[in-house]
Motif scaffolding. Structure first.
Motif, PDB file in Angstrom:
ATOM      1  N   GLU A   1       7.542  -1.228 -15.893  1.00 45.22           N
ATOM      2  CA  GLU A   1       7.149  -2.620 -16.164  1.00 45.22           C
ATOM      3  C   GLU A   1       5.715  -2.675 -16.670  1.00 45.22           C
ATOM      4  O   GLU A   1       5.425  -3.355 -17.664  1.00 45.22           O
ATOM      5  CB  GLU A   1       7.298  -3.473 -14.904  1.00 45.22           C
ATOM      6  N   LEU A   2       4.810  -1.974 -16.015  1.00 45.07           N
ATOM      7  CA  LEU A   2       3.414  -1.924 -16.453  1.00 45.07           C
ATOM      8  C   LEU A   2       3.323  -1.380 -17.871  1.00 45.07           C
ATOM      9  O   LEU A   2       2.693  -1.989 -18.750  1.00 45.07           O
ATOM     10  CB  LEU A   2       2.598  -1.041 -15.502  1.00 45.07           C
TER      11      LEU A   2
ATOM     12  N   GLY B   1       7.881   1.156  -7.204  1.00 45.78           N
ATOM     13  CA  GLY B   1       8.184   2.539  -7.533  1.00 45.78           C
ATOM     14  C   GLY B   1       8.137   2.805  -9.025  1.00 45.78           C
ATOM     15  O   GLY B   1       7.330   2.226  -9.763  1.00 45.78           O
ATOM     16  N   ALA B   2       9.022   3.678  -9.482  1.00 44.02           N
ATOM     17  CA  ALA B   2       9.058   4.060 -10.894  1.00 44.02           C
ATOM     18  C   ALA B   2       9.323   2.851 -11.794  1.00 44.02           C
ATOM     19  O   ALA B   2       8.780   2.764 -12.899  1.00 44.02           O
ATOM     20  CB  ALA B   2      10.110   5.139 -11.120  1.00 44.02           C
TER      21      ALA B   2
ATOM     22  N   THR C   1      11.274  11.583  -8.419  1.00 43.00           N
ATOM     23  CA  THR C   1       9.986  12.262  -8.560  1.00 43.00           C
ATOM     24  C   THR C   1       8.886  11.456  -7.895  1.00 43.00           C
ATOM     25  O   THR C   1       8.018  12.012  -7.200  1.00 43.00           O
ATOM     26  CB  THR C   1       9.658  12.494 -10.048  1.00 43.00           C
ATOM     27  N   TYR C   2       8.910  10.140  -8.074  1.00 42.94           N
ATOM     28  CA  TYR C   2       7.899   9.278  -7.476  1.00 42.94           C
ATOM     29  C   TYR C   2       7.985   9.337  -5.949  1.00 42.94           C
ATOM     30  O   TYR C   2       6.966   9.393  -5.257  1.00 42.94           O
ATOM     31  CB  TYR C   2       8.050   7.840  -7.984  1.00 42.94           C
ATOM     32  N   ARG C   3       9.189   9.338  -5.393  1.00 43.91           N
ATOM     33  CA  ARG C   3       9.347   9.409  -3.932  1.00 43.91           C
ATOM     34  C   ARG C   3       8.803  10.724  -3.376  1.00 43.91           C
ATOM     35  O   ARG C   3       8.195  10.746  -2.302  1.00 43.91           O
ATOM     36  CB  ARG C   3      10.808   9.221  -3.550  1.00 43.91           C
TER      37      ARG C   3
ATOM     38  N   LEU D   1       0.813  -1.220   0.000  1.00 45.42           N
ATOM     39  CA  LEU D   1       0.000   0.000   0.000  1.00 45.42           C
ATOM     40  C   LEU D   1       0.848   1.271   0.000  1.00 45.42           C
ATOM     41  O   LEU D   1       0.375   2.329  -0.390  1.00 45.42           O
ATOM     42  CB  LEU D   1      -0.938   0.001   1.204  1.00 45.42           C
ATOM     43  N   ALA D   2       2.093   1.163   0.432  1.00 47.32           N
ATOM     44  CA  ALA D   2       2.959   2.333   0.534  1.00 47.32           C
ATOM     45  C   ALA D   2       3.456   2.823  -0.821  1.00 47.32           C
ATOM     46  O   ALA D   2       3.712   4.010  -0.994  1.00 47.32           O
ATOM     47  CB  ALA D   2       4.141   2.034   1.440  1.00 47.32           C
ATOM     48  N   GLN D   3       3.603   1.898  -1.769  1.00 46.43           N
ATOM     49  CA  GLN D   3       4.039   2.292  -3.107  1.00 46.43           C
ATOM     50  C   GLN D   3       3.597   1.256  -4.126  1.00 46.43           C
ATOM     51  O   GLN D   3       3.216   0.143  -3.777  1.00 46.43           O
ATOM     52  CB  GLN D   3       5.539   2.538  -3.167  1.00 46.43           C
TER      53      GLN D   3
END
Length: 137
Positions: free
Chosen positions: A86-87, A80-81, A113-115, A65-67
């Motif tokens: 991958e998606l 993360g990024a 940026t994601y963090r 749930l955190a990332q």
């Protein structure tokens, strides 16, 4: 999510598996966009807000749930990024972005940026809900 879908998502190694927070209206909207994209049928989507969701070894519910996490077809878990790359690599319209996202400098910038986004996420979700009228489950 039905048991057969959950079972399929966890044990079918021929599909990459996307783990997302269905309790987050922003996350639901983004995943909805991906699910409507041609090629999405090659992915399994697991809503972490559904009761009884089985997670892969090494992934706790809190971490999930955190990332953002995606389990690649080979079983490798990315977050993360890198999980977005991958998606995107499985969606024909997004593959070019996935290739660019894997360039070392771009990968590093996207992760940073994601963090930052993760720290701002509660406020972004609050604003998203206010602007769109979508409810939080």
């Amino acid at each position: 999510m039905g048991d057969s879908v959950r079972h399929s998502a966890m044990h079918n190694t021929s599909k990459a598996t996307v783990f997302y927070d269905g309790g987050c209206p922003l996350c639901r909207a983004e995943i909805g966009l991906y699910r409507e994209t041609p090629g999405a049928e090659a992915l399994a989507f697991v809503d972490l807000s559904e009761p009884g969701v089985t997670l892969p070894d090494g992934l706790s519910r809190a971490d999930a749930l955190a990332q953002f996490h995606v389990r690649a077809e080979d079983g490798h878990l990315v977050s993360g990024a890198a999980a977005f790359a991958e998606l995107w690599s499985h969606l024909p319209r997004w593959r070019g972005l996935a290739r660019i996202a894997r360039w070392p400098l771009v990968k590093t910038l996207l992760e940073l940026t994601y963090r930052v986004f993760l720290k701002l996420r509660p406020g972004v979700v609050w604003l998203f809900v206010r602007l769109t009228g979508r409810r939080v489950r």
